[in-house]
Write an enzyme that holds these catalytic residues in place. Sequence first.
Site, PDB file in Angstrom:
ATOM      1  N   ARG A   1     -10.250  -1.819   0.714  1.00  0.00           N
ATOM      2  CA  ARG A   1     -11.487  -1.361   1.445  1.00  0.00           C
ATOM      3  C   ARG A   1     -12.128  -2.979   2.383  1.00  0.00           C
ATOM      4  O   ARG A   1     -11.806  -3.792   1.878  1.00  0.00           O
ATOM      5  CB  ARG A   1     -12.549  -0.908   0.700  1.00  0.00           C
ATOM      6  CG  ARG A   1     -12.481  -0.009  -0.168  1.00  0.00           C
ATOM      7  CD  ARG A   1     -12.331   1.259   0.717  1.00  0.00           C
ATOM      8  NE  ARG A   1     -12.389   2.266   0.333  1.00  0.00           N
ATOM      9  CZ  ARG A   1     -11.333   3.534   0.335  1.00  0.00           C
ATOM     10  NH1 ARG A   1     -10.447   2.906   0.756  1.00  0.00           N
ATOM     11  NH2 ARG A   1     -11.090   3.933  -0.006  1.00  0.00           N
TER      12      ARG A   1
ATOM     13  N   GLU B   1     -15.548   2.008  10.155  1.00  0.00           N
ATOM     14  CA  GLU B   1     -14.761   3.155  10.772  1.00  0.00           C
ATOM     15  C   GLU B   1     -15.302   4.254  11.033  1.00  0.00           C
ATOM     16  O   GLU B   1     -15.805   4.445  10.722  1.00  0.00           O
ATOM     17  CB  GLU B   1     -13.488   3.461   9.472  1.00  0.00           C
ATOM     18  CG  GLU B   1     -13.093   1.137   8.378  1.00  0.00           C
ATOM     19  CD  GLU B   1     -12.306   2.094   7.525  1.00  0.00           C
ATOM     20  OE1 GLU B   1     -11.609   3.875   6.996  1.00  0.00           O
ATOM     21  OE2 GLU B   1     -11.495   1.631   6.680  1.00  0.00           O
TER      22      GLU B   1
ATOM     23  N   HIS C   1      -7.020   2.594   9.584  1.00  0.00           N
ATOM     24  CA  HIS C   1      -6.826   3.912   8.167  1.00  0.00           C
ATOM     25  C   HIS C   1      -6.098   4.508   7.605  1.00  0.00           C
ATOM     26  O   HIS C   1      -6.356   5.965   7.484  1.00  0.00           O
ATOM     27  CB  HIS C   1      -8.627   3.984   7.829  1.00  0.00           C
ATOM     28  CG  HIS C   1      -8.513   4.019   6.453  1.00  0.00           C
ATOM     29  ND1 HIS C   1      -9.999   4.314   6.610  1.00  0.00           N
ATOM     30  CD2 HIS C   1      -7.659   4.230   5.488  1.00  0.00           C
ATOM     31  CE1 HIS C   1     -10.080   4.135   4.309  1.00  0.00           C
ATOM     32  NE2 HIS C   1      -8.631   4.307   3.262  1.00  0.00           N
TER      33      HIS C   1
END
Lengths: 304, 304
Positions: free
Chosen positions: B218, B247, B266
């Site tokens: 993370r 993000e 991601h």
Amino acid sequence: MRALAENPAIIVSTASDKSELKAKISVAEALAIPASLYDEELSCLVNASKLKWIHFITSGVDPLFRHPPPAQLIITNSAIAWAPSVAEHAVALLLAFQRQIHGAQIAKQRQEWKLDELRPRLQTVMGSIIVILGVGMIGQQIARRLKGFDATVIAVARSAREHPDVTKVLPLDALDDVLPKADAVIVALPYTPSTVHLIDARRLSLLSDRAVIVNVGRGDVIDEAALETALRTGKIRGAALDVYEQEPLPVDSGLWKLENAILTPHLAGMGSKHLFQHLGAICAENAACFLAGREMPTRVWLKG
Amino acid sequence: MRALAENPAIIVSTASDKSELKAKISVAEALAIPASLYDEELSCLVNASKLKWIHFITSGVDPLFRHPPPAQLIITNSAIAWAPSVAEHAVALLLAFQRQIHGAQIAKQRQEWKLDELRPRLQTVMGSIIVILGVGMIGQQIARRLKGFDATVIAVARSAREHPDVTKVLPLDALDDVLPKADAVIVALPYTPSTVHLIDARRLSLLSDRAVIVNVGRGDVIDEAALETALRTGKIRGAALDVYEQEPLPVDSGLWKLENAILTPHLAGMGSKHLFQHLGAICAENAACFLAGREMPTRVWLKG
């Protein structure tokens, strides 16, 4: 060098350029050089010399096929020192392609979060069928590195003996049957007269449109013009190459422009901290065996 | 979905958008959603509902720390389906950095054979010391994939139990001692209140200038501003990141401009052909256990 010089039975003489090297051949019994120096002129001097042994500090012995040495000359190479890094680079190329590291790099340069564009191009090595062409030192080390990735790894080799890191090993005449099943083909073959254009237009046409080709062996194993066409037309999904038919890759090569190709400039063998130490040890060990008349550990037998 | 619907004891009702989802919460006993939907508003509805179970089709359960659910609510996740791909991506990022795939991509776009520029930047995973932060599902799968690469793999985890794929497992309080030795640190930790900024400016300063940081856990685990400074000043060698504090990564983030950073948007968990089938099977299996009153296979216990 230091490892060699520690042996009192050996007189080490170095050459700082090619002309110095050529001047010294007439007095030497053994030569340690990179294969790239072995051109036609050097070959003539070698053939006229009293040399008993040539040690290549590099991996491939490609020029010896073009300029055959005297039959009694002993040839050794250093493939064992380069292979682990080459294998690591092969897996890096495969993973980089499947995980779209090259596409992400382009997006990064534009400062763009291109998730929607990259997502449909992503693949995993996990669950895929990977064909390794060649199970020499490099092929075996590739297989060992792929072991943890939950892929089916099939090796195709002239000598189809079983290997513990590979799901199965098939003989070369099974190549055409296995190519259509491959998600990736990793070329780990050396240059020999019989490996030239082993992957030609016909074999490329046997591949599925999800196939990726990785080449860390020799550029000549793949018909590069045919590969370029297959990549441009989407006949295959992509390529990740470290070696080329001509190196440096010519500026006008169409490969540079293809989005579905990763290109590295023939550096797969480089980067290991211990490379030079390893190269020295191999040379010294071969030399000790040479002097004692024992079988030399990295002897190469030239086969077509 | 299909796997769930095959169980006659289950009534499956789908929501095509968030408002439909919110409308249905009052009548549902169980909910299957991605964690990204779990915002404050949804949390309020959940806390006022008769829900007994929430299944996350994603991996992390980050929002539950910000919006705690009722204590008796059963939480399950799908980390097991995403972990293999995330682990593969982590190894791809590490290899891509050490083998300079990003630098080669830049050279390729310029049609330049940059061997002399790339060579001094090359490293191998072979012979290096790799620290994996976290030995949950992702960390374990990373370790398994690294097994064939001849590296020393040290895991650091809250529960420091031995693991066969890892050279050694150290407790979290040994982290500061191990960081200076690391050639690479791979962050495979989930978001919890205690993992936030675990890698802060002080810990970054403990790393050597040859260290590379990979993050597939993370973004919040690393102090991103401090990381950016460490990368810009050459305090550490590089970073290869899939996750970020915010993000999509903001357009004005300094990370975009750094040559010694590989950034992917991601997507580490994506790309597996079998992902959706696997996600369906996990949900259905949990549901069967839920109905039978048995322990649910992917239950999550929220810990600080």
